[in-house]
Write an enzyme that holds these catalytic residues in place. Structure first.
Site, short mmCIF file in Angstrom:
data_model
loop_
_atom_site.label_atom_id
_atom_site.label_comp_id
_atom_site.label_asym_id
_atom_site.label_seq_id
_atom_site.Cartn_x
_atom_site.Cartn_y
_atom_site.Cartn_z
N HIS A 1 28.94 21.91 -33.13
CA HIS A 1 29.36 23.26 -32.75
C HIS A 1 30.88 23.32 -32.63
O HIS A 1 31.55 22.29 -32.67
CB HIS A 1 28.69 23.69 -31.44
CG HIS A 1 28.93 22.78 -30.29
ND1 HIS A 1 30.12 22.71 -29.62
CD2 HIS A 1 28.14 21.86 -29.71
CE1 HIS A 1 30.04 21.82 -28.67
NE2 HIS A 1 28.85 21.26 -28.70
P1 TYD Z 1 25.65 21.24 -26.01
O1 TYD Z 1 27.01 21.74 -25.65
O2 TYD Z 1 25.03 21.74 -27.27
O3 TYD Z 1 25.67 19.64 -26.03
P2 TYD Z 1 26.40 18.64 -27.07
O4 TYD Z 1 27.70 19.25 -27.42
O5 TYD Z 1 26.64 17.42 -26.33
O6 TYD Z 1 25.48 18.37 -28.19
O7 TYD Z 1 24.69 21.52 -24.77
C1 TYD Z 1 23.36 21.08 -24.75
C2 TYD Z 1 22.60 21.93 -23.73
O8 TYD Z 1 23.14 21.77 -22.42
C3 TYD Z 1 22.64 23.41 -24.05
O9 TYD Z 1 21.36 23.95 -23.78
C4 TYD Z 1 23.62 23.97 -23.04
C5 TYD Z 1 23.54 23.03 -21.87
N1 TYD Z 1 24.82 22.85 -21.18
C6 TYD Z 1 25.02 23.40 -19.92
O10 TYD Z 1 24.11 24.04 -19.35
N2 TYD Z 1 26.21 23.21 -19.29
C7 TYD Z 1 27.23 22.51 -19.88
O11 TYD Z 1 28.32 22.35 -19.28
C8 TYD Z 1 27.02 21.97 -21.20
C9 TYD Z 1 28.11 21.20 -21.90
C10 TYD Z 1 25.81 22.16 -21.80
#
Ligand code: TYD
Length: 136
Positions: free
Chosen positions: A52
């Site tokens: 992302h």
């Molecule tokens: P995501 O940012 O997609 O994780 P990564 O970049 O590590 O692959 O987040 C994964 C899930 O966690 C998504 O459902 C959103 C949630 N999340 C939160 O609730 N708070 C946060 O601070 C973060 C980073 C993610």
């Protein structure tokens, strides 16, 4: 904002026979204020995270333990950074697509972020990200 605006900061190290110490001060060692800290851990072998970009968020990514690769992409240029030191922090500016993989066993990826979690700040679709990059 471009891949060339992202860089690995050398954070201060207080060497001590009892164990080393590193610290990060917002605005001094990194170019943003910290509103949130999160970390990835217990990452299974072969897993990929990220996938992302953020519209406005600034982040510093630190390999607190172990190592991993971060692939960054501004829509024009791509670069891979291997993080494997607790005193190195990769600064990622807004509008950078990132993927994180090649996690070593026991790796901990800590992220210092400039704002609270907000799903509206994410691009989760690469073609939507590219379209906005090309709009300038
Ligand atoms: P995501 O940012 O997609 O994780 P990564 O970049 O590590 O692959 O987040 C994964 C899930 O966690 C998504 O459902 C959103 C949630 N999340 C939160 O609730 N708070 C946060 O601070 C973060 C980073 C993610």
């Amino acid at each position: 904002m471009a891949v060339s605006d992202c860089r690995v900061f050398d954070l201060p190290i207080i060497n001590d026979p009892r164990g080393n110490l590193t610290f990060v001060e917002a605005g001094r060692h990194i170019p943003f204020d910290i509103r949130r800290v999160y970390y990835l851990y217990d990452v299974p072998g072969g897993a990929e995270r990220g996938g992302h970009a953020h519209r406005n968020l600034h982040q510093l990514i630190i390999a607190m333990s172990g190592s991993f690769d971060i692939h960054i992409d501004d829509g024009y240029e791509k670069k891979t950074i291997h993080l494997n030191r607790s005193y190195h922090g990769l600064y990622i500016c807004p509008m950078i697509w990132r993927e994180i993989d090649n996690f070593s066993s026991g790796a901990v990826c800590m992220v210092l972020a400039s704002d609270f979690y907000d799903e509206r700040d994410y691009y989760r679709d690469y073609s939507e990200f590219l379209a906005d990059v090309n709009k300038g």
